[in-house]
Design a protein around this motif. Sequence first.
Motif, PDB file in Angstrom:
ATOM      1  N   ASN A 204     -95.965  39.860  -1.386  1.00 32.56           N
ATOM      2  CA  ASN A 204     -96.569  38.971  -0.391  1.00 32.56           C
ATOM      3  C   ASN A 204     -96.153  39.372   1.024  1.00 32.56           C
ATOM      4  O   ASN A 204     -96.967  39.381   1.949  1.00 32.56           O
ATOM      5  N   VAL A 205     -94.873  39.720   1.182  1.00 35.07           N
ATOM      6  CA  VAL A 205     -94.380  40.186   2.483  1.00 35.07           C
ATOM      7  C   VAL A 205     -95.087  41.481   2.872  1.00 35.07           C
ATOM      8  O   VAL A 205     -95.535  41.654   4.015  1.00 35.07           O
ATOM      9  N   LEU A 206     -95.208  42.396   1.898  1.00 33.95           N
ATOM     10  CA  LEU A 206     -95.866  43.675   2.152  1.00 33.95           C
ATOM     11  C   LEU A 206     -97.324  43.464   2.556  1.00 33.95           C
ATOM     12  O   LEU A 206     -97.809  44.074   3.512  1.00 33.95           O
ATOM     13  N   HIS A 207     -98.003  42.575   1.864  1.00 33.59           N
ATOM     14  CA  HIS A 207     -99.419  42.341   2.150  1.00 33.59           C
ATOM     15  C   HIS A 207     -99.613  41.673   3.507  1.00 33.59           C
ATOM     16  O   HIS A 207    -100.598  41.946   4.208  1.00 33.59           O
ATOM     17  N   THR A 208     -98.694  40.826   3.879  1.00 35.29           N
ATOM     18  CA  THR A 208     -98.758  40.216   5.210  1.00 35.29           C
ATOM     19  C   THR A 208     -98.596  41.291   6.288  1.00 35.29           C
ATOM     20  O   THR A 208     -99.275  41.266   7.320  1.00 35.29           O
ATOM     21  N   MET A 209     -97.726  42.261   6.013  1.00 32.03           N
ATOM     22  CA  MET A 209     -97.518  43.358   6.965  1.00 32.03           C
ATOM     23  C   MET A 209     -98.772  44.216   7.112  1.00 32.03           C
ATOM     24  O   MET A 209     -98.963  44.876   8.134  1.00 32.03           O
ATOM     25  N   LEU A 210     -99.646  44.204   6.110  1.00 29.33           N
ATOM     26  CA  LEU A 210    -100.857  45.008   6.179  1.00 29.33           C
ATOM     27  C   LEU A 210    -101.800  44.550   7.286  1.00 29.33           C
ATOM     28  O   LEU A 210    -102.692  45.290   7.688  1.00 29.33           O
ATOM     29  N   PHE A 211    -101.586  43.327   7.764  1.00 29.25           N
ATOM     30  CA  PHE A 211    -102.392  42.876   8.901  1.00 29.25           C
ATOM     31  C   PHE A 211    -102.136  43.761  10.122  1.00 29.25           C
ATOM     32  O   PHE A 211    -103.009  43.929  10.973  1.00 29.25           O
ATOM     33  N   ASP A 212    -100.920  44.333  10.209  1.00 29.36           N
ATOM     34  CA  ASP A 212    -100.641  45.280  11.289  1.00 29.36           C
ATOM     35  C   ASP A 212    -101.533  46.517  11.161  1.00 29.36           C
ATOM     36  O   ASP A 212    -101.939  47.106  12.162  1.00 29.36           O
ATOM     37  N   PHE A 213    -101.828  46.881   9.912  1.00 34.92           N
ATOM     38  CA  PHE A 213    -102.731  47.999   9.677  1.00 34.92           C
ATOM     39  C   PHE A 213    -104.100  47.707  10.275  1.00 34.92           C
ATOM     40  O   PHE A 213    -104.721  48.572  10.888  1.00 34.92           O
ATOM     41  N   LEU A 214    -104.557  46.471  10.065  1.00 29.29           N
ATOM     42  CA  LEU A 214    -105.885  46.117  10.561  1.00 29.29           C
ATOM     43  C   LEU A 214    -105.935  46.137  12.078  1.00 29.29           C
ATOM     44  O   LEU A 214    -106.959  46.502  12.661  1.00 29.29           O
TER      45      LEU A 214
ATOM     46  N   ASN B 229    -101.439  36.962  -8.200  1.00 27.37           N
ATOM     47  CA  ASN B 229    -100.579  37.810  -9.031  1.00 27.37           C
ATOM     48  C   ASN B 229     -99.705  38.737  -8.187  1.00 27.37           C
ATOM     49  O   ASN B 229     -99.767  39.944  -8.293  1.00 27.37           O
ATOM     50  N   GLN B 230     -98.889  38.144  -7.322  1.00 28.58           N
ATOM     51  CA  GLN B 230     -98.033  38.976  -6.490  1.00 28.58           C
ATOM     52  C   GLN B 230     -96.641  38.368  -6.378  1.00 28.58           C
ATOM     53  O   GLN B 230     -96.472  37.150  -6.389  1.00 28.58           O
ATOM     54  N   SER B 231     -95.664  39.244  -6.281  1.00 29.38           N
ATOM     55  CA  SER B 231     -94.283  38.807  -6.107  1.00 29.38           C
ATOM     56  C   SER B 231     -94.053  38.438  -4.645  1.00 29.38           C
ATOM     57  O   SER B 231     -94.904  38.672  -3.786  1.00 29.38           O
ATOM     58  N   LYS B 232     -92.887  37.883  -4.361  1.00 28.03           N
ATOM     59  CA  LYS B 232     -92.550  37.553  -2.972  1.00 28.03           C
ATOM     60  C   LYS B 232     -92.503  38.815  -2.123  1.00 28.03           C
ATOM     61  O   LYS B 232     -92.922  38.807  -0.968  1.00 28.03           O
ATOM     62  N   GLU B 233     -91.963  39.892  -2.716  1.00 30.11           N
ATOM     63  CA  GLU B 233     -91.883  41.157  -1.991  1.00 30.11           C
ATOM     64  C   GLU B 233     -93.276  41.684  -1.666  1.00 30.11           C
ATOM     65  O   GLU B 233     -93.534  42.177  -0.567  1.00 30.11           O
TER      66      GLU B 233
END
Length: 257
Positions: free
Chosen positions: A175-185, A169-173
């Motif tokens: 999905n991009v944001l969530h992929t960037m969260l790997f930088d957080f990790l 249940n996520q938009s393309k935007e």
Amino acid sequence: MTIEKRFKFIKEVFKNHKEGIETLIENHSFPKSMLCLYSKVLQIESLRKILNKSDGNFYSSQVLLRTLLEHYLIGYYVYFKTATKKNDLVGEAYYDEYVKSEIIKRENYYFNLDKIKNDLKHEDINGYLSKYGNEFRDLTQLQIDNIHKKASQFSNVRNVIKYLFNSENQSKEENVLHTMLFDFLEKYNMLSSYVHGGVSAEVESFNKDDFDKRKAKIKENKTWGISLEANLKFYFLFLLFKDNPDEVMKLKGFLNR
């Protein structure tokens, strides 16, 4: 719009509504989830204020940022799950299962300490839990395991990221944001040495040749702090006013570039 300007913008909006926020939360469609998200906003705000005063204290700055990252990830997870599922289940799990898990872990710790001291107050963990009322009486190991499993969505950062990255249940935007969260990790992982008093934190903090590098990192950490606070306040207010288009439109200024 710069991070600093976004921070000032959302801080002012938040301030203007703060007096009535608790009432809005109580009357919201998702009161427990909104209360959880509001608490995370206040926690992050408190930590960020201390982070801003960390000049000359690199070690504390690193510890505070690590804690901020964890609070933010949990807060964003609660926001995203509430917004996409359109129910209050994540907030209910937070205040029901997560708190139970914390209590069980704490009492189990005391139980094991007493075993080491040879000073048991009760013969098993259920005895230690009995003071918390009927819902903690005579729990089976399977019930305890299920409570911890439900709570792990909040206590295990990897589970949070996994959910966000794999969510349908996520938009393309998003999905991009969530992929960037790997930088957080990555940053979260590197900063763990400071929380636990590791060797790498010691070397990075007290090497006399790295003073300028540490000074720059403190400044960078402050930017992280205002960014995390601003973003979570935006998500909170956006969800708080989901049924009030006029207030949602006022938030659009936060997104201006």
